[in-house]
Design a protein around this motif. Structure first.
Motif, PDB file in Angstrom:
ATOM      1  N   ALA A 144       0.668  -1.649  -0.430  1.00 57.64           N
ATOM      2  CA  ALA A 144       0.325   0.108  -0.058  1.00 57.64           C
ATOM      3  C   ALA A 144       0.880   1.226   0.361  1.00 57.64           C
ATOM      4  N   ARG A 145       2.139   1.297   0.644  1.00 57.04           N
ATOM      5  CA  ARG A 145       3.068   2.389   0.755  1.00 57.04           C
ATOM      6  C   ARG A 145       2.975   2.690  -0.127  1.00 57.04           C
ATOM      7  N   GLY A 146       4.021   1.228  -0.853  1.00 53.48           N
ATOM      8  CA  GLY A 146       4.727   1.755  -2.367  1.00 53.48           C
ATOM      9  C   GLY A 146       3.664   2.164  -3.782  1.00 53.48           C
ATOM     10  N   ALA A 147       2.654   1.792  -3.554  1.00 59.58           N
ATOM     11  CA  ALA A 147       1.572   1.886  -4.468  1.00 59.58           C
ATOM     12  C   ALA A 147       1.094   3.523  -4.061  1.00 59.58           C
ATOM     13  N   MET A 148       1.467   3.956  -3.338  1.00 61.80           N
ATOM     14  CA  MET A 148       0.442   5.321  -3.028  1.00 61.80           C
ATOM     15  C   MET A 148       1.827   6.477  -3.418  1.00 61.80           C
ATOM     16  N   ARG A 149       3.611   5.628  -3.184  1.00 62.70           N
ATOM     17  CA  ARG A 149       4.456   6.654  -3.790  1.00 62.70           C
ATOM     18  C   ARG A 149       4.372   5.639  -4.945  1.00 62.70           C
ATOM     19  N   SER A 150       4.051   5.160  -5.927  1.00 61.56           N
ATOM     20  CA  SER A 150       3.996   5.648  -7.664  1.00 61.56           C
ATOM     21  C   SER A 150       2.728   6.570  -7.788  1.00 61.56           C
ATOM     22  N   LEU A 151       1.409   6.315  -6.767  1.00 68.11           N
ATOM     23  CA  LEU A 151       0.242   7.910  -7.000  1.00 68.11           C
ATOM     24  C   LEU A 151       0.541   8.484  -6.784  1.00 68.11           C
ATOM     25  N   ARG A 152       1.581   9.154  -6.260  1.00 69.32           N
ATOM     26  CA  ARG A 152       1.964  10.408  -5.902  1.00 69.32           C
ATOM     27  C   ARG A 152       3.241  11.276  -7.322  1.00 69.32           C
ATOM     28  N   PHE A 155       7.576   7.090  -8.815  1.00 71.33           N
ATOM     29  CA  PHE A 155       8.161   6.246 -10.575  1.00 71.33           C
ATOM     30  C   PHE A 155       8.118   7.185 -11.226  1.00 71.33           C
ATOM     31  N   SER A 156       7.157   8.352 -11.345  1.00 66.14           N
ATOM     32  CA  SER A 156       6.587   8.930 -13.023  1.00 66.14           C
ATOM     33  C   SER A 156       8.172   9.455 -13.228  1.00 66.14           C
ATOM     34  N   SER A 157       8.547   9.949 -12.232  1.00 62.92           N
ATOM     35  CA  SER A 157       9.370  11.370 -11.701  1.00 62.92           C
ATOM     36  C   SER A 157      11.189  11.211 -12.544  1.00 62.92           C
ATOM     37  N   ARG A 158      10.522   9.900 -12.093  1.00 63.05           N
ATOM     38  CA  ARG A 158      12.024   8.727 -12.503  1.00 63.05           C
ATOM     39  C   ARG A 158      12.667   8.577 -13.660  1.00 63.05           C
ATOM     40  N   VAL A 159      11.024   8.170 -14.294  1.00 65.57           N
ATOM     41  CA  VAL A 159      11.463   8.024 -15.728  1.00 65.57           C
ATOM     42  C   VAL A 159      11.138   8.989 -16.190  1.00 65.57           C
ATOM     43  N   GLU A 160      11.103  10.192 -15.805  1.00 68.47           N
ATOM     44  CA  GLU A 160      10.504  11.170 -16.483  1.00 68.47           C
ATOM     45  C   GLU A 160      11.745  11.639 -17.058  1.00 68.47           C
ATOM     46  N   ALA A 161      12.582  11.726 -15.661  1.00 66.70           N
ATOM     47  CA  ALA A 161      14.359  12.501 -15.177  1.00 66.70           C
ATOM     48  C   ALA A 161      14.614  11.573 -16.573  1.00 66.70           C
ATOM     49  N   ASP A 205      19.642   1.230 -14.931  1.00 68.70           N
ATOM     50  CA  ASP A 205      20.342   0.002 -14.231  1.00 68.70           C
ATOM     51  C   ASP A 205      19.595  -0.464 -12.728  1.00 68.70           C
ATOM     52  N   ALA A 206      19.543   0.905 -12.414  1.00 71.98           N
ATOM     53  CA  ALA A 206      19.224   1.317 -10.775  1.00 71.98           C
ATOM     54  C   ALA A 206      17.492   1.505 -10.733  1.00 71.98           C
ATOM     55  N   LEU A 207      17.185   1.505 -12.017  1.00 71.72           N
ATOM     56  CA  LEU A 207      15.796   2.146 -11.931  1.00 71.72           C
ATOM     57  C   LEU A 207      14.963   0.903 -12.142  1.00 71.72           C
ATOM     58  N   LEU A 208      15.491  -0.066 -13.276  1.00 70.98           N
ATOM     59  CA  LEU A 208      15.127  -1.469 -13.339  1.00 70.98           C
ATOM     60  C   LEU A 208      15.173  -2.389 -12.429  1.00 70.98           C
ATOM     61  N   HIS A 422      13.394   5.826 -26.449  1.00 71.87           N
ATOM     62  CA  HIS A 422      12.738   7.133 -25.582  1.00 71.87           C
ATOM     63  C   HIS A 422      11.753   6.967 -25.337  1.00 71.87           C
ATOM     64  N   ASP A 423      10.771   5.637 -26.854  1.00 76.56           N
ATOM     65  CA  ASP A 423       9.286   5.378 -27.099  1.00 76.56           C
ATOM     66  C   ASP A 423       9.248   4.382 -25.957  1.00 76.56           C
ATOM     67  N   ARG A 424      10.468   3.506 -25.702  1.00 77.56           N
ATOM     68  CA  ARG A 424       9.435   2.409 -24.487  1.00 77.56           C
ATOM     69  C   ARG A 424       9.727   3.489 -23.020  1.00 77.56           C
ATOM     70  N   LEU A 425      10.514   4.068 -23.067  1.00 76.28           N
ATOM     71  CA  LEU A 425       9.870   5.207 -21.719  1.00 76.28           C
ATOM     72  C   LEU A 425       8.982   6.048 -21.717  1.00 76.28           C
ATOM     73  N   GLY A 426       8.322   5.895 -23.159  1.00 70.36           N
ATOM     74  CA  GLY A 426       6.934   6.906 -22.655  1.00 70.36           C
ATOM     75  C   GLY A 426       5.815   6.009 -23.283  1.00 70.36           C
ATOM     76  N   GLU A 427       5.876   4.673 -23.177  1.00 71.18           N
ATOM     77  CA  GLU A 427       5.246   3.813 -22.922  1.00 71.18           C
ATOM     78  C   GLU A 427       5.110   3.507 -21.780  1.00 71.18           C
ATOM     79  N   ILE A 428       5.957   3.658 -20.800  1.00 64.80           N
ATOM     80  CA  ILE A 428       5.295   3.806 -19.017  1.00 64.80           C
ATOM     81  C   ILE A 428       4.550   4.773 -18.838  1.00 64.80           C
ATOM     82  N   THR A 429       4.742   5.963 -18.945  1.00 61.51           N
ATOM     83  CA  THR A 429       3.764   6.664 -18.466  1.00 61.51           C
ATOM     84  C   THR A 429       3.360   7.405 -19.672  1.00 61.51           C
TER      85      THR A 429
END
Length: 449
Positions: A144-152, A155-161, A205-208, A422-429
Motif C-alpha cells: 500500500a505504501r509503495g502504491a501510494m508513492r507511485s500514485l504521488r 516512479f513517473s518522475s524517475r522515468v521522466e528524468a 539499471d538502478a531504476l530497473l 525514448h519510445d519505451r519510456l513513453g510507453e510507461i507514462t
C-alpha cells in the motif's frame, strides 16, 4: 487515444458490492452538475462542499437522503465536472440512484473509466493510473505504501528524468544529422556521448532493479519449491502457509499437480508453488506433473531447491534449474542426522527440519532478504510487469547505441537506437509523442532563423 466525448457523462456505483453503512454513486462529464440538480430538485451546492440532499425518483418521491458533493472541472479527479452522492449502503438504494442518473441522460461507466478519463485529461499519467489499482489491490502495508508513492508520481518522475536526458541526446544527434551546415549546431563529441550513454545506462539499471522489486511488491513474487520426490516440499508449503494446504504422505510422488498458496513475507505478497517431485517416471499422470513443475520453475522469481542429502549430487534437479533465476538451496530432515540448523559448513545450503521447525526462522529471514530485497526500504514504489519490460527494452536500446558508438556506426543508427529507448519510456507514462519531441527540438535550437 482520444479525449472523452464532450457530450458523454458517465455514472457508476463507486463502493464495493455488499451491505454497508455508506454507499457512493458518482458521475463525471459535462452534464454532471445538471444531473445533480435534476436528481435532487435543487441547485448544486458550492464546489467541494458537502450538503444534505434527497435523491428523487421520476415521480418526485424520495429514494435516499445523504451528502452531495460537487467538483467542477478541471479541478476534479477526472478533470471534468464530477458529482458524488454519499448515501446509505444498501445495494437496492444505490442501484435506484444509479438507474435514475441513467434515465436522466448518463450512461454506465466502463471498468476503470473514471481513472481513464483522469489520464486522458492530463490529471494523472499512465503509471499513476495503474497505481490506483495497485493501491486498491494492495495485500500488505508495504504494498500500500509503495502504491501510494507511485500514485504521488515518484516512479513517473524517475522515468521522466531519464526521458529528458534521452531527449537531450536525441536532439543533439538529430540536429547534427539534419542541420549539419548550421553554425549554431555544434559537433557531437564521441567521448562526451560515450560518457552520457554510460551514465544513462547506469541510471536505467538502478531504476530497473527498483522497478523489479516494486513489481514483486505490487503483484507478488513467485517462489517455486522444487526437488526430488519425498524431500518435504509439501510439508514446507504447509508450514509456510500455516495450514494443511497439501496432502503429505511417506509415499513418493504424492503431489501430482501444482499447489499454490499466497502468503506475506516481510511485507511482500508471495505466491508459493509446490511442485511434483522431479524424476523420470512411466506414470502418465506423474509425468504431466513433472512437466508442469518444470514450467513453473521457468516462471519463478525464486527457486527453493530442496533435498535431504540422500539424492545423487548429479540428480535431475541440479541440472534443470534455469541459470537466470535465483536459487536458494535447502537441505531438509537435519533432525534425522542430528545436524544443527543453519548454513552447512563450506556451502550455500541451508539446513532445516520442516518437521521440528529447526532452522525455519533462518529460512524465513533468508526468504525475506532474497524476495523483498530493496522492497523493504521506505523509498520503494510499486511497478507492473509491462513497465519492467519496457525498462528492459529501453536498457537494451541504450546498450545497442553504446555498442554502435564503439563500433563507429553512423549517428543515424545511434539516433534510431535512442528513439527506441525514448519510445519505451513513453510507453510507461503514456505521455510521449513525436509532436512533443519536435516541440522540444524547436525550443532548443534556432531552427527557423
Amino acid at each position: 487515444m482520444s479525449a472523452p466525448d464532450e457530450r458523454d457523462t458517465i455514472a457508476a456505483i463507486a463502493t464495493a458490492p455488499g451491505r454497508g453503512a455508506i454507499g457512493i454513486v458518482r458521475a463525471s462529464g459535462p452534464q454532471a452538475l445538471a444531473l445533480a440538480q435534476r436528481l435532487t430538485g435543487r441547485d448544486p451546492p458550492a464546489p467541494r462542499t458537502a450538503v444534505l440532499r434527497t435523491c428523487l425518483d421520476h415521480r418526485g418521491e424520495a429514494i435516499d437522503q445523504g451528502l452531495l458533493v460537487c467538483f467542477p472541472g478541471p479541478d476534479s479527479f477526472t478533470g471534468e465536472d464530477v458529482i458524488e452522492f454519499q448515501g446509505h449502503g444498501g445495494q437496492l438504494l444505490l442501484h435506484l440512484i444509479w438507474e435514475r442518473l441513467l434515465a436522466l441522460g448518463a450512461r454506465p461507466a466502463r471498468p476503470g473509466e473514471f481513472s481513464e478519463r483522469a489520464f486522458l485529461n492530463g490529471r494523472i499519467d499512465l503509471t499513476q493510473a495503474e497505481a490506483i489499482a495497485d493501491l486498491i489491490d494492495a495485500g500488505s502495508r508495504q504494498a500500500a505504501r509503495g502504491a501510494m508513492r507511485s500514485l504521488r508520481g515518484e516512479f513517473s518522475s524517475r522515468v521522466e528524468a531519464l526521458r529528458t536526458r534521452l531527449v537531450g541526446l536525441r536532439i543533439e544527434l538529430e540536429a547534427a544529422i539534419d542541420f549539419v551546415d548550421e553554425d549554431d549546431v555544434g559537433p557531437i563529441g564521441d567521448r562526451r556521448l560515450t560518457a552520457s550513454l554510460a551514465d544513462v545506462a547506469a541510471s536505467l539499471d538502478a531504476l530497473l532493479m527498483q522497478a523489479e522489486q516494486g513489481r514483486k511488491l505490487a503483484q507478488g513474487a513467485v517462489m517455486v519449491i522444487a526437488g526430488a520426490p519425498n524431500v518435504g516440499k509439501s510439508s514446507l508449503l504447509n508450514r509456510l502457509a500455516g495450514d494443511d494446504m497439501a496432502i503429505v504422505t511417506p509415499i513418493a510422488g504424492t503431489t501430482r499437480d501444482l499447489l499454490r498458496t499466497d502468503v506475506v513475507i516481510a511485507g511482500m505478497p508471495v505466491r508459493i508453488v509446490d511442485t511434483a517431485g522431479i524424476r523420470e517416471t512411466e506414470d502418465p499422470v506423474e509425468r504431466e506433473g513433472v512437466a508442469r513443475a518444470r514450467q513453473a520453475i521457468d516462471q519463478a522469481d525464486l527457486i527453493l531447491a530442496m533435498d535431504t542429502g540422500d539424492e545423487p549430487t548429479d540428480g535431475v534437479t541440479s541440472v534443470t534449474l534455469p541459470p537466470q533465476i535465483p536459487v536458494l538451496r535447502v537441505r531438509n530432515k537435519i533432525d534425522l542426522r542430528g545436524e544443527p540448523a543453519g548454513w552447512l559448513s563450506g556451502s550455500d545450503v541451508l539446513g532445516v527440519s520442516v518437521l521440528t521447525g529447526e532452522g525455519m526462522d533462518l529460512l524465513t529471514d533468508e526468504l525475506a532478504q532474497r524476495l523483498a530485497g530493496a522492497a523493504q526500504g521506505e523509498s520503494t514504489f510499486t511497478a507492473r510487469r509491462r513497465q519492467v519490460q519496457a525498462l528492459k527494452q529501453c536498457a537494451d536500446a541504450v546498450e545497442a547505441a553504446r555498442a554502435g558508438l564503439q563500433q563507429g556506426l553512423g549517428i543515424e543508427l545511434l539516433a534510431e537506437d535512442l528513439r527506441r529507448a525514448h519510445d519505451r519510456l513513453g510507453e510507461i507514462t503514456g505521455r510521449v509523442t513525436p509532436d512533443q519531441l519536435l516541440g522540444e527540438i524547436f525550443s532548443t535550437f534556432c531552427i527557423g532563423k
